[in-house]
Scaffold this active site. Sequence first.
Site, mmCIF file in Angstrom:
data_model
loop_
_atom_site.group_PDB
_atom_site.id
_atom_site.type_symbol
_atom_site.label_atom_id
_atom_site.label_comp_id
_atom_site.label_asym_id
_atom_site.label_seq_id
_atom_site.Cartn_x
_atom_site.Cartn_y
_atom_site.Cartn_z
ATOM 1 N N LYS A 27 0.837 -1.211 0.000
ATOM 2 C CA LYS A 27 0.000 0.000 0.000
ATOM 3 C C LYS A 27 0.868 1.255 0.000
ATOM 4 O O LYS A 27 0.631 2.178 -0.773
ATOM 5 C CB LYS A 27 -0.924 -0.042 1.232
ATOM 6 N N SER A 173 7.125 8.807 12.472
ATOM 7 C CA SER A 173 6.046 8.731 11.485
ATOM 8 C C SER A 173 6.589 8.924 10.079
ATOM 9 O O SER A 173 7.110 9.985 9.733
ATOM 10 C CB SER A 173 4.991 9.800 11.770
ATOM 11 N N ASP A 321 1.939 -1.286 11.753
ATOM 12 C CA ASP A 321 0.613 -1.671 11.246
ATOM 13 C C ASP A 321 0.248 -3.112 11.592
ATOM 14 O O ASP A 321 -0.873 -3.556 11.315
ATOM 15 C CB ASP A 321 0.563 -1.491 9.730
ATOM 16 N N ARG A 397 -7.683 -3.431 9.485
ATOM 17 C CA ARG A 397 -6.750 -4.375 10.126
ATOM 18 C C ARG A 397 -7.354 -5.037 11.366
ATOM 19 O O ARG A 397 -6.975 -6.151 11.725
ATOM 20 C CB ARG A 397 -5.431 -3.673 10.448
HETATM 21 C C1 S3P Z 1 2.512 4.814 6.251
HETATM 22 C C2 S3P Z 1 3.048 5.161 7.460
HETATM 23 C C3 S3P Z 1 2.517 4.699 8.750
HETATM 24 C C4 S3P Z 1 1.565 3.520 8.584
HETATM 25 C C5 S3P Z 1 0.602 3.720 7.458
HETATM 26 C C6 S3P Z 1 1.345 3.921 6.147
HETATM 27 C C7 S3P Z 1 3.113 5.338 5.009
HETATM 28 O O1 S3P Z 1 1.800 5.756 9.363
HETATM 29 O O2 S3P Z 1 0.851 3.291 9.777
HETATM 30 O O3 S3P Z 1 -0.251 2.602 7.318
HETATM 31 O O4 S3P Z 1 2.801 4.825 3.922
HETATM 32 O O5 S3P Z 1 3.934 6.265 5.113
HETATM 33 P P1 S3P Z 1 2.518 6.816 10.350
HETATM 34 O O6 S3P Z 1 3.439 7.630 9.565
HETATM 35 O O7 S3P Z 1 1.356 7.617 10.901
HETATM 36 O O8 S3P Z 1 3.183 5.981 11.410
#
Ligand code: S3P
Length: 444
Positions: A27, A173, A321, A397
Amino acid sequence: MKFIAGPGLGANSNTAVVGDIRVPGDKSISHRSIMFGAIAEGDTHIHGFLEGDDALATLSAFTAMGVNIEGPENGEVLVHGVGMHGLQQPSEPLYVGNSGTSIRLLAGLLAGQKFPVTLTGDASLTSRPMGRVADPLRLMGADIETGENGRPPLKLKGNSELTGIDYILPMASAQVKSCVLLAGLYASGETSTVEPAPTRDHSERMLDGFGYEINRDGPRATLQGGGKLKAKTIDIPADISSAAFFMVAASIVPGSDLQLRHVGINPTRTGVIQILNLMGADITLSNEKTVGGEPVADIRVRYAPLHGIDIPEPLVPLAIDEFPALFIAAACATGKTVLSGAEELRVKESDRIQAMVDGLVLLGVDATGTEDGAIIVGGEIGANQARVDVQSCDDHRIAMSFAMAGLRSQCEIVIHECDNVATSFPNFAALATEVGLTLQVLAD
Ligand code: S3P
């Protein structure tokens, strides 16, 4: 839509998880392939694109900004890049559904455009914090308005002159890091991010793949604004976050033996493998190779008795995740599993600590939420009950994790609000059934 899962092993049926499957495309990489392809010069061919609602929301956003995108068809997408300054003002607010990655990365990419644009989403997304992206973008000079309490909609006023910043992220993040780096492409001077712990680095890898110079030095990533991206072909691996449900499934049912093909094993994403291994899982990797800058492997998972552990905090961002699925593994392990340092789970598509603990408690598992994690004592699932109803809280999830719990449940588990499974894993029920789960899909 609701799922009815199980009853599985606990009810003495033979439900070993056996098969050889490839779960859909990653994703995070799917989102980024559209974003970078759109602002690149030339045509970007994407293979293995995730045709889930979240990545499709990103695709639609760029179509609405005048980018010609062909597909997806069987995971193939062709993005006719418009270059750094070729995006056009959309006629309406961009609606990105349930997708946090879309809204936060688009905020960065669009903060430096000449036109105004509004970003919004569904009920879950509009209750998630956006101050974490609005704050650094404002420091760069962006004119942004958020909704109440820093929630969406995000209104970007356009025509902001952005200046590079050196940004120390207050939380681990990848969405915030990527947002700032994407804004940095349009900023004058140098933009740096410094992260408190390693998070997924697909943006950094992909920028490099598109020929944009980005320097990485430990937790710091640095780029200069004003460059160009050059189109390329992208081969998206299977999503380890989707594979994780099946890793847990095969780990908790005796007799299981499952092959998961061509899974992305970027070291910023493999916390789930490390955590399951610490719990005693039997996981082997083969056919390791690098495809388009991302490491991939086939992953074989065989049943092994799991035991509880204290999950090392440095692994938390690397498995962020996967905790809903790991909570099910913990519920099936002997002894106590303790998770801490995972307060970010409370601001995902749902409050994932609460949603998982609530469901597990209804299933008779000794589970307690803490401010930044949970304590789960493994035991019987769904004992002395005919049927238990759990809420997925509209979170894909959570829904898929309780489907896996059905494998070890002594009663049927009715999982409500499962429509959002389509955001990340549209063929989940079909693949789950193929490898041996008892799973019915019904209208809610
Ligand atoms: C993601 C970062 C994560 C993850 C999300 C996808 C991304 O979030 O939980 O499903 O593609 O950069 P956070 O940056 O809020 O941790």
